[in-house]
Write a protein that holds these residues in place. Structure first.
Motif, PDB file in Angstrom:
ATOM      1  N   ILE A   1       0.838  -1.204   0.000  1.00 20.03           N
ATOM      2  CA  ILE A   1       0.000   0.000   0.000  1.00 20.03           C
ATOM      3  C   ILE A   1       0.871   1.253   0.000  1.00 20.03           C
ATOM      4  O   ILE A   1       0.611   2.227  -0.722  1.00 20.03           O
ATOM      5  N   LEU A   2       1.927   1.253   0.826  1.00 21.87           N
ATOM      6  CA  LEU A   2       2.825   2.407   0.877  1.00 21.87           C
ATOM      7  C   LEU A   2       3.518   2.623  -0.465  1.00 21.87           C
ATOM      8  O   LEU A   2       3.644   3.772  -0.935  1.00 21.87           O
ATOM      9  N   ALA A   3       3.945   1.543  -1.113  1.00 22.75           N
ATOM     10  CA  ALA A   3       4.613   1.673  -2.411  1.00 22.75           C
ATOM     11  C   ALA A   3       3.657   2.224  -3.461  1.00 22.75           C
ATOM     12  O   ALA A   3       4.045   3.077  -4.278  1.00 22.75           O
ATOM     13  N   VAL A   4       2.410   1.764  -3.463  1.00 26.47           N
ATOM     14  CA  VAL A   4       1.431   2.262  -4.444  1.00 26.47           C
ATOM     15  C   VAL A   4       1.168   3.749  -4.224  1.00 26.47           C
ATOM     16  O   VAL A   4       1.086   4.531  -5.182  1.00 26.47           O
ATOM     17  N   ILE A   5       1.035   4.172  -2.967  1.00 26.87           N
ATOM     18  CA  ILE A   5       0.799   5.593  -2.678  1.00 26.87           C
ATOM     19  C   ILE A   5       1.974   6.438  -3.155  1.00 26.87           C
ATOM     20  O   ILE A   5       1.790   7.509  -3.760  1.00 26.87           O
ATOM     21  N   GLN A   6       3.193   5.972  -2.913  1.00 24.26           N
ATOM     22  CA  GLN A   6       4.366   6.721  -3.350  1.00 24.26           C
ATOM     23  C   GLN A   6       4.446   6.802  -4.868  1.00 24.26           C
ATOM     24  O   GLN A   6       4.805   7.847  -5.433  1.00 24.26           O
ATOM     25  N   LEU A   7       4.106   5.708  -5.559  1.00 24.12           N
ATOM     26  CA  LEU A   7       4.168   5.710  -7.013  1.00 24.12           C
ATOM     27  C   LEU A   7       3.118   6.628  -7.627  1.00 24.12           C
ATOM     28  O   LEU A   7       3.371   7.306  -8.628  1.00 24.12           O
ATOM     29  N   LEU A   8       1.918   6.666  -7.035  1.00 22.30           N
ATOM     30  CA  LEU A   8       0.816   7.417  -7.630  1.00 22.30           C
ATOM     31  C   LEU A   8       0.861   8.909  -7.323  1.00 22.30           C
ATOM     32  O   LEU A   8       0.490   9.731  -8.169  1.00 22.30           O
ATOM     33  N   PHE A   9       1.311   9.268  -6.133  1.00 20.17           N
ATOM     34  CA  PHE A   9       1.117  10.642  -5.690  1.00 20.17           C
ATOM     35  C   PHE A   9       2.404  11.431  -5.453  1.00 20.17           C
ATOM     36  O   PHE A   9       2.357  12.646  -5.374  1.00 20.17           O
ATOM     37  N   PHE A  10       3.529  10.762  -5.297  1.00 23.16           N
ATOM     38  CA  PHE A  10       4.747  11.513  -5.011  1.00 23.16           C
ATOM     39  C   PHE A  10       5.299  12.173  -6.271  1.00 23.16           C
ATOM     40  O   PHE A  10       5.628  13.346  -6.266  1.00 23.16           O
ATOM     41  N   GLY A  11       5.405  11.400  -7.351  1.00 19.65           N
ATOM     42  CA  GLY A  11       5.859  11.963  -8.618  1.00 19.65           C
ATOM     43  C   GLY A  11       7.190  12.682  -8.499  1.00 19.65           C
ATOM     44  O   GLY A  11       8.184  12.140  -8.024  1.00 19.65           O
ATOM     45  N   ARG A  12       7.194  13.955  -8.933  1.00 26.81           N
ATOM     46  CA  ARG A  12       8.410  14.758  -8.889  1.00 26.81           C
ATOM     47  C   ARG A  12       8.548  15.534  -7.584  1.00 26.81           C
ATOM     48  O   ARG A  12       9.481  16.331  -7.437  1.00 26.81           O
TER      49      ARG A  12
END
Length: 280
Positions: free
Chosen positions: A84-95
Motif C-alpha cells: 500500500i505504501l509503495a502504491v501511494i508513493q508511485l501514484l502521488f509523489f511523482g516529482r
C-alpha cells in the motif's frame, strides 16, 4: 491452512533461550545498542548504508544463534502495508521528492522517478531492519530482563517525575501480549473457518478481500483482549503488586566490559552509516 498459521510469522515478543553471548549481555546494554541502531536505520537513506546495517543485523542474529529465515518471517505480516505504501508513493509523489530526479516512466498523472524508486526501496529496507532489530531484542531478552533493563535506563529521569517502573511494565506487557493475541486471532479464525468462513482463498496478494473478511474478527479479539487485561490486573492485585519508586528488585543489574564493548561497536556502526558519504 498455512494462511491461518499466524503465530509462525509473529516473531516480535518471542524469546529463544539459546545461551549465546548476546543473551548474556546486560539488558540495558542491549536496549542502548538497539536505540543507537534505530537512529542509524531511520536517518540513513543510502542503499550501501542499509546494506551494511542488514549485514550487522545478520551478524548479531548469527551470534545469538537465531536462524535468519525464522527472523525474516516477521516481515510477512507487514507486506500488505509495504505494498500500500509503495502504491501511494508511485501514484502521488511523482516529482515532489526531487524535481531534478530523472523520470523513469510516465503515463498521465503517474510519474515514476529515480527518487521515487529509491524512496520505496529505502522504506522497504527500513521496515525490514526495524522488524529484525525489534525481534532480535525480544529473541535474546526475557520479559523480566527487558522490564529491569528499561526501568534501569529510565531511572535517571525520576527527578523529572517520569514513572520509570510503570513505563517499563507497560512496554514489556505489550511486547509479551503480541504473540498471545496472534494466537487468539488464529484460534478465532480457525473456529470461523470450521463454520464456513473464507480467509485464505483468492491468492496470497488479495489483500483487500482478506482485510475485509477479517474485519468481523475485531470485536471478539477486542473482547478477549479486555478479558485478558482484567485477568492480568486481578492476578497482579492478588499477588500484592505495588509499583512506584519504593519498589525493590530481586535482580540487580551489573554492567561489564563486554556490555561497554557492545555499545561502543553499535555506536561505531551508526557513525559509519551516518557520516560516511556513500555514493548511492
Amino acid at each position: 491452512m498455512q494462511e491461518l498459521d499466524l503465530l509462525r510469522n509473529i516473531t516480535l515478543g518471542q524469546y529463544l533461550p539459546t545461551g549465546s553471548v548476546i543473551h548474556r549481555l546486560d539488558p540495558r546494554a542491549k536496549l542502548l545498542c538497539a536505540t543507537i541502531l534505530l537512529v542509524a536505520i531511520t536517518a540513513n537513506a543510502s542503499y550501501l548504508g542499509h546494506g551494511l546495517l542488514l549485514l550487522v543485523l545478520a551478524a548479531i542474529l548469527a551470534l545469538a544463534r537465531i536462524p535468519l529465515g525464522y527472523a525474516l518471517r516477521g516481515v510477512l505480516p507487514a507486506l500488505p502495508f509495504l505494498v500500500i505504501l509503495a502504491v501511494i508513493q508511485l501514484l502521488f509523489f511523482g516529482r515532489s521528492l526531487d524535481p531534478a530526479s530523472p523520470v523513469l516512466w510516465e503515463y498521465g498523472f503517474v510519474v515514476i522517478t529515480q527518487a521515487t524508486v529509491q524512496a520505496i526501496a529505502v522504506s522497504f529496507l527500513r521496515l525490514v531492519e526495524l522488524i529484525l532489530l525489534a525481534s532480535t531484542v525480544t529473541f535474546t531478552t526475557a520479559v523480566t530482563e527487558l522490564a529491569h533493563g528499561l526501568e534501569g535506563l529510565l531511572r535517571p529521569l525520576r527527578p523529572l517525575r517520569v514513572p520509570a517502573h510503570e513505563l517499563a511494565l507497560i512496554v514489556t506487557i505489550a511486547l509479551r501480549f503480541v504473540p498471545t493475541f496472534a494466537q487468539e486471532l488464529e484460534r478465532i479464525m480457525k473456529a470461523q473457518v470450521s463454520r464456513g468462513a473464507d480467509f485464505g482463498s483468492g491468492g496470497r496478494f488479495n489483500f483487500v478481500r482478506r482485510t475485509v473478511s477479517m474485519l468481523p474478527l475485531l470485536v471478539p479479539l477486542f473482547t478477549i483482549a479486555l478479558e485478558r487485561a482484567e485477568e492480568l490486573a486481578l492476578a497482579m492485585e492478588a499477588r500484592g503488586y505495588v509499583g512506584g519508586q519504593d519498589r525493590s528488585a530481586l535482580i540487580e543489574l551489573r554492567a561489564t566490559a563486554r556490555d561497554g564493548a557492545a555499545v561502543a561497536l553499535s555506536l561505531m556502526v551508526a557513525l559509519v552509516v551516518l557520516l560516511v558519504p556513500f555514493p548511492f
